[in-house]
Design a protein around this motif. Structure first.
Motif, PDB file in Angstrom:
ATOM      1  N   LEU A 139       0.832  -1.214   0.000  1.00 10.16           N
ATOM      2  CA  LEU A 139       0.000   0.000   0.000  1.00 10.16           C
ATOM      3  C   LEU A 139       0.860   1.254   0.000  1.00 10.16           C
ATOM      4  N   ILE A 185       1.525   4.140  -2.942  1.00  8.47           N
ATOM      5  CA  ILE A 185       1.244   5.570  -2.796  1.00  8.47           C
ATOM      6  C   ILE A 185       2.469   6.391  -3.177  1.00  8.47           C
ATOM      7  N   PRO A 232      -0.452   2.156 -15.874  1.00  7.17           N
ATOM      8  CA  PRO A 232      -0.019   0.773 -15.631  1.00  7.17           C
ATOM      9  C   PRO A 232       1.437   0.660 -15.212  1.00  7.17           C
ATOM     10  N   THR A 288       3.135   2.585 -13.225  1.00 11.04           N
ATOM     11  CA  THR A 288       3.214   2.779 -11.779  1.00 11.04           C
ATOM     12  C   THR A 288       2.777   1.521 -11.042  1.00 11.04           C
ATOM     13  N   ARG A 299      -4.962 -10.648  -9.302  1.00 10.48           N
ATOM     14  CA  ARG A 299      -6.042 -10.160  -8.457  1.00 10.48           C
ATOM     15  C   ARG A 299      -5.626  -8.857  -7.780  1.00 10.48           C
ATOM     16  N   THR A 318      -5.806  -5.466  -9.571  1.00 11.38           N
ATOM     17  CA  THR A 318      -7.088  -4.753  -9.603  1.00 11.38           C
ATOM     18  C   THR A 318      -7.118  -3.689  -8.513  1.00 11.38           C
ATOM     19  N   VAL A 319      -6.699  -4.091  -7.303  1.00 11.15           N
ATOM     20  CA  VAL A 319      -6.690  -3.151  -6.190  1.00 11.15           C
ATOM     21  C   VAL A 319      -5.663  -2.056  -6.425  1.00 11.15           C
ATOM     22  N   ALA A 323      -6.864   0.422  -8.678  1.00 15.14           N
ATOM     23  CA  ALA A 323      -7.803   1.353  -8.064  1.00 15.14           C
ATOM     24  C   ALA A 323      -7.067   2.458  -7.316  1.00 15.14           C
ATOM     25  N   ILE A 324      -5.893   2.134  -6.745  1.00 17.74           N
ATOM     26  CA  ILE A 324      -5.148   3.154  -5.993  1.00 17.74           C
ATOM     27  C   ILE A 324      -4.399   4.080  -6.946  1.00 17.74           C
ATOM     28  N   LEU A 358     -13.601   0.003 -12.462  1.00 18.30           N
ATOM     29  CA  LEU A 358     -14.492  -0.590 -11.471  1.00 18.30           C
ATOM     30  C   LEU A 358     -14.846   0.413 -10.384  1.00 18.30           C
ATOM     31  N   THR A 359     -13.828   1.069  -9.819  1.00 11.19           N
ATOM     32  CA  THR A 359     -14.122   2.019  -8.748  1.00 11.19           C
ATOM     33  C   THR A 359     -14.943   3.185  -9.279  1.00 11.19           C
ATOM     34  N   MET A 377     -16.928  -7.375 -12.972  1.00 12.26           N
ATOM     35  CA  MET A 377     -16.689  -8.452 -12.015  1.00 12.26           C
ATOM     36  C   MET A 377     -16.552  -9.785 -12.727  1.00 12.26           C
ATOM     37  N   ILE A 437     -13.222  -9.887 -14.453  1.00 19.20           N
ATOM     38  CA  ILE A 437     -12.084 -10.070 -13.544  1.00 19.20           C
ATOM     39  C   ILE A 437     -12.019 -11.515 -13.075  1.00 19.20           C
ATOM     40  N   ASN A 440       1.205   5.267 -19.409  1.00 17.98           N
ATOM     41  CA  ASN A 440       1.297   5.873 -18.087  1.00 17.98           C
ATOM     42  C   ASN A 440       1.248   7.390 -18.210  1.00 17.98           C
ATOM     43  N   LEU A 473     -16.569  -2.641  -1.947  1.00 22.15           N
ATOM     44  CA  LEU A 473     -17.179  -1.406  -2.448  1.00 22.15           C
ATOM     45  C   LEU A 473     -18.680  -1.583  -2.644  1.00 22.15           C
TER      46      LEU A 473
END
Lengths: 446, 291
Positions: free
Chosen positions: A302, A306, A316, A318, A386, A389-390, A393-394, A403-404, A420, A423, B56, B152
């Protein structure tokens, strides 16, 4: 013959102590579930579980579930101009061209008739509208100078709400509302609307056999290209579902996982050689590298994500770098452990032929550890697909971003369901692909 | 000897007259395949990075000098306000506890469900063997759905809070642990179960007394490993959704300049918590496996 005494070789005191020990163990075994239960009750209180019932929005759940599998079509008449427009989901890009009517809407001399099915019939006539509800009667709304008046069998059921300026009716067949400005009917139909072709595509108005026929031997719908390419183009650029963009986003997510995982493996391999006790003679460097791995793993994906998103912006690359950095820590640790557990005899054998360090690593060490390392890398590839995906989102890239966005607009739940499904299918495909590759590479041609 | 009955293996026969040449040919061919694979792999990686770079927002080389800009800015501000840190630690402690609670509760719930799923989906143990493929597909699907999706959606229904995160992580944990648990249960010795069957034990007793004692150390060790993963997942879900220290981090980050002391306090708390939990679970697992 029955014996009432225990085996005489067991002294009574021993029997007692064994029984007592059993009882203690039983108590201990009982205690654990009790502690767990107490902890769960405490956390239920801490999470305010009793208050959840009041905060839960079950109407939202109903909207969401119905959006997942059905769509609604708005039939709207502007009461001032008298223009009737028909739009899927009430969106501009789902509006039928003027003059086109689906088979359940008809223009007659009495006005516009909307057939909701099962005998529910709505008619927009000049200065009002009528809704025929089977088993109840006719609801007639007429427009007056300062509002609307309702004429319906009394007493009014609770599914009709009426005020001086607005009447709305909700039945199983659909929803209907009337104000001075507009009359609107919502018809619910199963399935995802416009999934294959957008409303602007000529193929939307054809059935599948008709499309097949036009592809095979029909006239060109668009002069400049063949029908098959027109079909594919219209599907790919569908304005409602944006299949092309979604496919790109999904590809970006898989790309992030692929680049991140294999990039991390490439970076971690030489570092792991330097951090393995049997490869690296300098204890201090080994120790420092170990701490670096621990630090990278401890700081957590996480925080790395950031920090990297600040430097490289959304996208992508990053996400790939974030996965690369996080996994370098994990791979560094597990690779160096695998390297420490090798059989030294093969290295000795290579050394006896006069091989240098690189040759010893290549021919003595790598063949031993390659299956183990590769299997770990492939396991990570699965879970990273998987995780990407998260991370998407960040950092704002790939399917995670779409998705978000779709969830935050709280409107396009059918898009959420679509993403969904995509994915889950992609992750499962990666799962079986990496499983297949693992079996192939590790067990030979099994 | 017996294999002769099935004839020679398919493929070219070794040349009995010149084994050395045959060996060299084999080696050369393997090297060639290896080289082709390596070239293909490198080309894929290179073009992949190129593509990712193009799509990017910021480029790799233009961003590289910036990697340390943000951390140093944050650390510099936090260093100026270092007197605040102990107080901030204290004020973020409840959020950290919430994050840890989310992880622990979801591991417990998911673990309990995984035990049931694993016993029901292991052929040989399940009372309804026909159900096993169905349960396995359910576990595959619950493993494949990313936690963030469920979280979510549940936030939309249940409102912001820790419960959506718990449910989301628990579902994923059920799938992930269920697979590992059932693999361990399949490899267990069936003799105790047969013995219990012969004295008329029912299914619960057979599982509780015959299987559970054998697999408990393995299962606990897998569960602890999951707990480590879930602590991280719970922090991330907080950042994307709501609840726990991840949410506080998002708020502090959004504020930007002026609240970097809070960011640093949260980073440090999270780092310490993860390090402590990893260390504790490492030790516990080592003891479990060695007995």
């Amino acid at each position: 013959m029955t014996t009432t005494t225990l085996n005489p070789s067991v002294s009574p005191s021993l029997a007692q102590s064994v029984t007592a020990q059993f009882a203690r163990r039983k108590m201990k075994a009982m205690l654990l579930p009790l502690i767990v239960l107490a902890y769960l009750i405490y956390s239920a209180m801490a999470f305010d579980l009793p208050g959840l019932a009041s905060r839960a929005r079950m109407d939202n759940a109903a909207i969401l579930m119905s959006d997942f599998w059905q769509h609604k079509t708005h039939v709207t008449r502007n009461n001032r101009s008298g223009v009737v427009s028909i739009a899927i989901d009430g969106e501009g890009k789902g509006t039928y061209p003027a003059g086109y009517l689906p088979e359940w809407v008809s223009e007659t001399s009495d006005g516009t008739k909307v057939d909701l099915g099962n005998g529910h019939l709505i008619t927009y006539f000049d200065g009002g509208a009528r809704y025929e509800v089977p088993g109840y009667g006719d609801i007639v709304i007429t427009q007056t100078a300062d509002g609307v008046t309702l004429d319906a069998p009394q007493p009014l059921p609770e599914w009709i709400s009426a005020s001086e300026s607005r009447v709305s009716v909700t039945t199983d067949a659909g929803r209907f509302s009337y104000t001075r400005a507009k009359a609107e009917t919502l018809k619910y139909q199963a399935g995802w609307a416009l999934f294959f072709f957008g409303i602007e595509s000529p193929f939307h108005y054809m059935s599948w056999p008709e499309i097949a026929a036009s592809v095979l031997w029909g006239e060109r719908v668009e002069a400049e290209r063949s029908n098959i390419s027109a079909v594919l183009h219209d599907f790919w650029t569908n304005s409602m579902w944006r299949h092309g963009d979604v496919a790109w986003a999904m590809f970006e997510t898989v790309l992030m996982a692929f680049l991140g995982t294999f990039g991390a493996a490439l970076v971690a391999l030489p570092l792991a050689f330097m951090a393995a006790r049997n490869m690296m003679p300098f204890a201090s460097l080994r120790f420092a590298l170990r701490r670096v791995f621990d630090f990278i793993r401890g700081v957590d994906g996480l925080i790395w994500t950031i920090v990297l998103a600040r430097a490289f912006g959304p996208g992508p690359m990053t996400g790939a770098l974030a996965i690369l950095l996080t996994d370098t820590g994990s791979f560094g640790k597990t690779f160096s452990e695998a390297l420490e557990n090798i059989d030294e005899k093969q290295v000795e054998g290579i050394r006896s032929t006069g091989a240098n360090t690189v040759q010893r690593a290549r021919f003595g060490v790598l063949p031993q550890v390659a299956p183990v390392l590769l299997s770990q890398v492939l396991y990570f590839l699965e879970s990273n697909t998987r995780g990407a995906t998260v991370i998407g989102a960040i950092v704002g890239g790939g399917i995670g971003l779409l998705l978000t966005q779709a969830i935050q607009t709280q409107k396009d739940w059918e898009d959420v369901a679509y993403y969904m499904v995509l994915i889950v299918l992609t992750v499962m495909a990666m799962d079986s692909f990496s499983g297949w590759l693992r079996r192939k590479l590790i067990k030979g041609n099994a | 000897m017996v294999d002769i009955a099935f004839g020679p293996e398919p493929g070219p026969r070794p040349k009995a007259d010149d084994p050395a040449a045959h060996y060299m040919e084999l080696t050369r061919r393997r090297r060639l395949y290896g080289t082709i694979l390596l070239v293909f792999f490198i080309a894929t990686m290179a073009s992949g990075f190129h593509l990712a770079e193009e799509r990017n927002a910021g480029g790799f080389f233009s961003g590289l000098p910036m990697v340390f800009a943000f951390p140093s800015e944050v650390v510099a501000e936090a260093w100026e306000k270092r007197a605040n840190l102990p107080g901030l630690f204290w004020s973020y402690l409840p959020s950290l506890i919430e994050t840890l609670n989310i992880a622990a509760v979801s591991t417990l719930i998911g673990g309990a469900l995984a035990v049931i799923m694993a016993l029901l989906s292991s052929p040989g143990l399940s009372p309804w063997p026909r159900l096993t493929p169905v349960l396995r597909r359910i576990m595959d699907a619950s493993r494949a759905v990313p936690e963030i999706v469920i979280a979510l959606i549940l936030i939309y229904i249940l409102g912001p809070g820790p419960v959506p995160a718990v449910i989301a992580i628990a579902i994923h944990t059920t799938g992930a642990l269920g697979k590992l648990f059932s693999e361990a249960a399949e490899n267990s010795d069936m003799k105790p179960v047969e013995g219990l069957t012969s004295v008329g034990a029912n299914w619960m007793q057979r599982m509780g007394l015959g299987i559970l004692p054998q697999v408990a150390p393995n299962w606990l060790s897998y569960g602890l490993m999951r707990l480590e993963i879930n602590v991280r997942a719970s922090a991330i879900l907080g950042f994307v959704g709501s609840g726990g220290i991840g949410y506080d981090l998002k708020i502090a980050m959004q504020w930007g300049l002026g609240r970097y002391d809070q960011v640093v306090a949260i980073f440090l708390l999270l780092f310490l918590a993860i390090a402590v939990i990893d260390r504790l679970s490492d030790n516990a697992r080592a003891r479990l496996v060695k007995g």
